[in-house]
Design a protein around this motif. Sequence first.
Motif, mmCIF file in Angstrom:
data_model
loop_
_atom_site.group_PDB
_atom_site.id
_atom_site.type_symbol
_atom_site.label_atom_id
_atom_site.label_comp_id
_atom_site.label_asym_id
_atom_site.label_seq_id
_atom_site.Cartn_x
_atom_site.Cartn_y
_atom_site.Cartn_z
ATOM 1 N N UNK A 118 -8.456 35.483 48.561
ATOM 2 C CA UNK A 118 -9.563 34.612 47.894
ATOM 3 C C UNK A 118 -9.222 34.325 46.434
ATOM 4 N N UNK A 119 -8.767 35.432 45.809
ATOM 5 C CA UNK A 119 -8.583 35.159 44.406
ATOM 6 C C UNK A 119 -7.164 34.887 43.836
ATOM 7 N N UNK A 120 -6.434 34.874 44.703
ATOM 8 C CA UNK A 120 -4.656 34.607 44.640
ATOM 9 C C UNK A 120 -4.471 33.150 44.997
ATOM 10 N N UNK A 121 -3.646 32.772 44.427
ATOM 11 C CA UNK A 121 -2.875 31.212 44.635
ATOM 12 C C UNK A 121 -2.076 31.559 45.950
ATOM 13 N N UNK A 122 -1.385 32.855 46.047
ATOM 14 C CA UNK A 122 -0.703 33.053 47.232
ATOM 15 C C UNK A 122 -0.072 34.377 47.113
ATOM 16 N N UNK A 123 0.018 35.332 48.338
ATOM 17 C CA UNK A 123 0.397 36.622 48.295
ATOM 18 C C UNK A 123 1.356 36.834 49.439
ATOM 19 N N UNK A 135 0.838 39.197 44.719
ATOM 20 C CA UNK A 135 -0.237 38.362 44.537
ATOM 21 C C UNK A 135 0.398 37.523 43.258
ATOM 22 N N UNK A 136 0.008 36.241 43.225
ATOM 23 C CA UNK A 136 0.211 35.450 42.157
ATOM 24 C C UNK A 136 -1.283 34.920 41.809
ATOM 25 N N UNK A 137 -1.819 35.222 40.734
ATOM 26 C CA UNK A 137 -3.472 35.103 40.304
ATOM 27 C C UNK A 137 -3.123 33.734 39.057
ATOM 28 N N UNK A 138 -3.899 32.880 39.206
ATOM 29 C CA UNK A 138 -4.167 31.863 38.278
ATOM 30 C C UNK A 138 -4.667 32.412 37.129
#
Length: 143
Positions: A118-123, A135-138
């Motif tokens: 939910x909080x990541x752009x992708x994982x 995980x990549x987080x904006x």
Amino acid sequence: MHADPRPQELVTVRTFTQLFSSTPRGARLARRLVAHRLDAWGFPYDSDAGRNVALVVAELAANAVRHGRVPGRDFRVRLLWQGTGVVRVEVADARSERLPVLREPDAEGGYGLRLVAAVSERWGTEPRPYKVVWAEVSVRRSG
């Protein structure tokens, strides 16, 4: 040889890598040290970026302790920020045969990866001799 007349753009690359004991205390310490590091990078504790990255680390570290623990082996947390709008979080543990699966929550759990998603752009995961869940987080700097 002539010098390149184009101005060179500076790229800020910041990394943080730390080993933690595969214990609940190690998972808590990982979350706290990551929050501190993000604050030092300009993402305050109370910012969306600081909270979201700390949440991802907390969930992935808890999973590393709960599902990836091998006695005598630590887990590793790595952050990578290249001055862009994304912080990459990687958590590595010793149980490469147990890859995480996004599943329906039940009484036993299942909420952690849903929060990460939910909080990541992708994982995703990278099976190596050890397992890495990333995980990549904006992120956006305050101010």
